[in-house]
Design an enzyme around this catalytic site. Structure first.
Site, PDB file in Angstrom:
ATOM      1  N   ALA A 184      50.755  20.281  24.696  1.00  0.00           N
ATOM      2  CA  ALA A 184      49.627  19.739  23.928  1.00  0.00           C
ATOM      3  C   ALA A 184      49.826  19.985  22.440  1.00  0.00           C
ATOM      4  CB  ALA A 184      48.315  20.360  24.401  1.00  0.00           C
ATOM      5  N   TYR A 185      50.209  21.202  22.088  1.00  0.00           N
ATOM      6  CA  TYR A 185      50.357  21.541  20.673  1.00  0.00           C
ATOM      7  C   TYR A 185      51.504  20.759  20.046  1.00  0.00           C
ATOM      8  CZ  TYR A 185      50.094  24.470  16.509  1.00  0.00           C
ATOM      9  OH  TYR A 185      49.935  24.912  15.219  1.00  0.00           O
ATOM     10  N   CYS A 186      52.633  20.680  20.754  1.00  0.00           N
ATOM     11  CA  CYS A 186      53.772  19.926  20.214  1.00  0.00           C
ATOM     12  C   CYS A 186      53.426  18.448  20.046  1.00  0.00           C
ATOM     13  CB  CYS A 186      54.983  20.088  21.128  1.00  0.00           C
ATOM     14  SG  CYS A 186      55.748  21.723  21.068  1.00  0.00           S
TER      15      CYS A 186
END
Length: 299
Positions: A149-151
């Site tokens: 999700a963060y990437c």
């Protein structure tokens, strides 16, 4: 107060703590007037009082609220010269075990919240021929297992900012992207509370396997704001990642499965203890959504 930002009005989102709060302090020392935006009114008020700044409580994913905030800031100060889209949250762990609401919320806040911020503030930046700085991450330069999700969100905001730069440059607006590796913030400390995630990070190759102090990283970002830089690197070695980023997905595709296979039993054993968003900022976001859900239920 003297400085190269003297007389300029700077807006910082996610300004209640961490990178946002410290960047606000740096910009104030360089002469800027400040407008702080965030979710935590008590923390925002402390920073604002220290810096003689205005503050606005708003969810960056709420486009109508961000437009209202932008108009109120412009009315109060008469202009807006700099906007730093810093607000962000994170979650970690296997995608197949992720809480869908937390996973989607990371992308909503980090990517769509940045889009809403730009949409709200660009009219003022066009008038002032100002500067928009998007806070991205090492995660924009390289994929990482357990951080899907963060990437995805940080790769998205990097691409968004690069596209925006080409669209608004002829109107006098400069757009920059800031990259940070693991930096000593509540978000990183929150992620490190997960023993398995912390171990995986410790096995990354140097220099990506260490946590960097916040002060010099933010000082570099403040320098970038002063220069209105297209690219800002909070740690010196991140600049070199640009040259090799094209090779990294294939490399991680080879090395990553081996590392994930090694820790997968521990991930399964601890799945019930892994909550959604990490750090104090993640907790503030969860509380905001819980409050909104309760309010909607009472109607």
């Amino acid at each position: 107060m003297n400085g190269t930002l003297h007389g300029q009005v700077a807006v910082v989102t996610g300004a209640a703590r961490g990178v946002g709060a410290l960047l606000a302090r740096h910009l104030r020392r360089r002469g800027a007037q400040l407008a702080l935006v965030g979710l935590e009114p008590d923390e925002l008020a402390k920073v604002a009082d220290e810096l003689d700044a205005g503050y606005w409580t708003a969810d960056v994913t709420d486009g109508a609220a961000m437009t209202r905030v932008a108009e109120e800031i412009a009315d109060r100060y008469g202009r807006i010269d700099v906007v730093v889209a810093n607000a962000g949250i994170a979650t970690g762990g296997p995608f197949t075990d992720a809480d869908p609401a937390a996973f989607d919320r990371v992308i909503e806040v980090n990517l769509l919240g940045s889009v809403a911020t730009a949409r709200a503030f660009l009219p003022a930046l066009i008038r002032s021929r100002g500067y928009y700085l998007q806070i991205a991450s090492l995660a924009a330069l390289t994929p990482a297992p357990m951080m899907a999700a963060y990437c995805a969100s940080k790769a998205g905001v990097e691409a968004f900012a690069h596209s925006l730069r080409a669209e608004v440059g002829h109107r006098g607006v400069k757009v920059g992207v800031a990259y940070l590796s693991w930096t000593d913030t509540d978000m990183v400390r929150g992620a490190d509370q997960d023993d398995v995630l912390r171990e995986l990070r410790s096995r990354l190759p140097w220099p990506a396997n260490r946590t960097y102090p916040l002060e010099p990283a933010v000082a570099r970002i403040a320098d970038g704001v002063q220069r209105r830089s297209a690219h800002v690197y909070a740690q010196w070695w991140l600049r070199g990642m640009q040259a090799v980023r094209g090779y990294l997905p294939s490399l991680i595709g080879v090395v990553g499965p081996r590392e994930v296979r090694r820790v997968e039993p521990r991930f399964r054993a601890t799945a019930g203890t892994r909550r959604g968003l990490v750090g104090a900022g993640g907790l503030a976001d969860e509380r905001l959504r819980e409050s909104a859900t309760r309010s909607a239920a009472r109607r």
